[in-house]
Design an enzyme around this catalytic site. Structure first.
Site, PDB file in Angstrom:
ATOM      1  N   SER A 170      74.831  -2.516  -3.374  1.00 31.74           N
ATOM      2  CA  SER A 170      73.680  -2.118  -2.571  1.00 31.74           C
ATOM      3  C   SER A 170      73.520  -3.091  -1.405  1.00 31.74           C
ATOM      4  O   SER A 170      74.474  -3.329  -0.667  1.00 31.74           O
ATOM      5  CB  SER A 170      72.429  -2.058  -3.450  1.00 31.74           C
ATOM      6  OG  SER A 170      71.352  -1.468  -2.765  1.00 31.74           O
ATOM      7  N   ARG A 211      57.425   0.264  -3.959  1.00 32.72           N
ATOM      8  CA  ARG A 211      58.418   0.230  -5.033  1.00 32.72           C
ATOM      9  C   ARG A 211      58.604   1.609  -5.646  1.00 32.72           C
ATOM     10  O   ARG A 211      59.727   1.987  -6.010  1.00 32.72           O
ATOM     11  CB  ARG A 211      57.991  -0.767  -6.104  1.00 32.72           C
ATOM     12  CG  ARG A 211      59.019  -0.951  -7.211  1.00 32.72           C
ATOM     13  CD  ARG A 211      60.329  -1.472  -6.648  1.00 32.72           C
ATOM     14  NE  ARG A 211      61.240  -1.885  -7.703  1.00 32.72           N
ATOM     15  CZ  ARG A 211      62.399  -2.494  -7.494  1.00 32.72           C
ATOM     16  NH1 ARG A 211      62.774  -2.758  -6.255  1.00 32.72           N
ATOM     17  NH2 ARG A 211      63.163  -2.849  -8.492  1.00 32.72           N
ATOM     18  N   ASP A 266      75.032   8.707  -6.564  1.00 33.39           N
ATOM     19  CA  ASP A 266      74.176   7.925  -5.661  1.00 33.39           C
ATOM     20  C   ASP A 266      73.587   8.838  -4.588  1.00 33.39           C
ATOM     21  O   ASP A 266      74.314   9.542  -3.890  1.00 33.39           O
ATOM     22  CB  ASP A 266      75.012   6.816  -5.028  1.00 33.39           C
ATOM     23  CG  ASP A 266      74.176   5.714  -4.403  1.00 33.39           C
ATOM     24  OD1 ASP A 266      73.018   5.971  -4.032  1.00 33.39           O
ATOM     25  OD2 ASP A 266      74.696   4.582  -4.295  1.00 33.39           O
ATOM     26  N   HIS A 297      71.989   5.530  -7.825  1.00 30.64           N
ATOM     27  CA  HIS A 297      72.338   4.289  -7.144  1.00 30.64           C
ATOM     28  C   HIS A 297      72.403   3.097  -8.096  1.00 30.64           C
ATOM     29  O   HIS A 297      73.280   2.243  -7.977  1.00 30.64           O
ATOM     30  CB  HIS A 297      71.321   4.035  -6.034  1.00 30.64           C
ATOM     31  CG  HIS A 297      71.600   2.819  -5.205  1.00 30.64           C
ATOM     32  ND1 HIS A 297      72.719   2.696  -4.417  1.00 30.64           N
ATOM     33  CD2 HIS A 297      70.896   1.665  -5.053  1.00 30.64           C
ATOM     34  CE1 HIS A 297      72.705   1.522  -3.804  1.00 30.64           C
ATOM     35  NE2 HIS A 297      71.612   0.871  -4.174  1.00 30.64           N
ATOM     36  N   ASP A 298      71.480   3.022  -9.032  1.00 23.38           N
ATOM     37  CA  ASP A 298      71.450   1.894  -9.968  1.00 23.38           C
ATOM     38  C   ASP A 298      72.658   1.846 -10.890  1.00 23.38           C
ATOM     39  O   ASP A 298      72.801   0.893 -11.668  1.00 23.38           O
ATOM     40  CB  ASP A 298      70.178   1.941 -10.813  1.00 23.38           C
ATOM     41  CG  ASP A 298      69.002   1.253 -10.121  1.00 23.38           C
ATOM     42  OD1 ASP A 298      69.205   0.668  -9.037  1.00 23.38           O
ATOM     43  OD2 ASP A 298      67.879   1.300 -10.667  1.00 23.38           O
TER      44      ASP A 298
END
Length: 385
Positions: A167, A236, A334, A364-365
């Protein structure tokens, strides 16, 4: 220019415990001079005699320097928390016997310039003794590399055997390879791209406005007063939705209510929550407990500055200056840094390169979750020795 390492009184030279390096005044890309820059960092293992075994691990947007567990202190009283014993954010990939073997490599991870885990950032005191706050200058990805190059000098690292990150960490790894080609022997860019595109800029703006429009933000000078936790929490939530895939959220949560808080049947004022809302609320609470809102804005703006070809011609020309081996890997699910963007980077790299795929339902994680896959890719490509 004097550059020194400031040791912690009880934690100097221990693996996995924060130390600090004073790397001097830094002239930023903007031309602004940032005085007295300090970087927080952790190390694992030992630098060998010829300095050929150093690995730089770059953290993601709200990460820190604690990439993996360290050496526990001897005779630590049971009631004293030992920071080295805490889990790291890439445990399993970095550590004794892991793909990035801390018994073989000298591993370094630094908190990013502008962060809030010991490096110079908006909450740090300016020359007048007050927090920088709204006065903290804009930091680009290239500025972060310039600061880390100073840290490498302090540590005696002539060149990195590998610079690796996912990332925003992958963005910084890529910039290292282009800015300091003589100091990077191998580069691993995971779940990242060559430039932040319009959609990523849009997500970034939404997060920025969530914080700036919090009444407690006070233009960034909130220190000593109410904290803009609502805005930071909302930022967040926005970000975390992009970190996970839609199918994973549907599988994990669907439309299930959170306990007895069923929104369809709530009778009190307001309404209940779906389980997915509870999950996002939890992520918001965690970031508010550990992160500074101004630092969130700073590192988010740093990420938005990313365009490795900016001022260097087209992408292929910019990358032609690199001299390293490459691993470029994308996460197949992602939806923040799309695999097609990783493919664009691979196509512009010098030589014959391959895009590697990490298979994950997590979005993505996945670069953090699928550590066995990442480790195998590192061994097959840039860590064959």
């Amino acid at each position: 220019m004097s550059m020194t390492v400031v040791e912690g009184a009880r934690t100097a030279h221990r693996d996995g415990v924060v130390r600090w390096a004073d790397v001097g005044d830094l002239v930023l890309e903007s031309g602004v001079l940032l005085p007295g820059v300090r970087l927080a960092f952790e190390t694992w293992g030992e630098l060998n005699a010829d300095g050929s075994n150093a690995v730089l691990v770059e953290h993601a947007l709200t990460g820190d320097s604690h990439v993996t567990r360290g050496t526990a202190a001897e005779h630590t009283p049971e009631d004293v928390f030992d920071p080295a014993a805490a889990d790291g954010w890439w445990d399993g990939l970095v550590g004794p016997g892991a793909a990035i073997d801390t018994e073989k490599y000298f591993v370094v991870c630094a908190n990013i310039l502008g962060g809030c885990f010991g490096s110079t950032g908006p909450a740090s005191p300016a020359r007048d003794g007050a927090p920088w706050g709204s006065r903290f200058p804009r930091i680009t990805v290239r500025d972060t590399v310039a600061a880390e190059a100073r840290l490498a000098d302090v540590l005696g690292v002539r060149a990195w055997r590998l610079v690796v990150g996912g990332s925003m960490g992958g963005v910084r790894a890529l910039e290292w390879a282009v800015t300091c080609p003589e100091r990077v022997e191998a580069c691993a860019v995971i779940a990242a791209n060559a430039r932040v595109g319009a959609e990523q800029l849009a997500w970034g703006q939404a997060q920025t406005l969530a914080i700036r429009q919090d009444p407690c933000f006070r233009g960034g000078d909130y220190y000593g007063g109410p904290y803009p936790e609502a805005g930071l929490g909302l930022a967040r939530r926005i970000a975390h939705i992009t970190y996970r895939s839609a199918p994973e959220l549907q599988t994990r949560f669907g439309r299930a209510p959170q306990g007895r808080e069923d929104p369809e049947y709530a009778k009190e004022a307001g309404r209940g929550r779906y389980t997915v809302e509870s999950y996002l609320d939890h992520q918001a609470s965690k970031i508010v407990e550990r992160f500074d809102a101004n630092s969130y804005l700073s590192v988010n703006e740093t990420l938005m500055s990313h365009d490795v070809a900016r001022g260097r011609g087209d992408l292929r020309t910019a990358l032609a200056r690199t001299r390293c081996e490459w691993l470029v890997a994308a996460v197949d699910s992602d939806r923040l840094f799309y695999p097609s963007e990783s493919a664009e980077l691979v196509a512009a790299l010098p030589g014959e390169q391959e895009l590697h795929m990490i298979t994950s339902p997590s979005g993505h994680d996945g670069f953090l979750i699928e550590t066995p896959q990442v480790g195998r890719l590192l061994h097959r490509t840039v860590l064959r020795d």
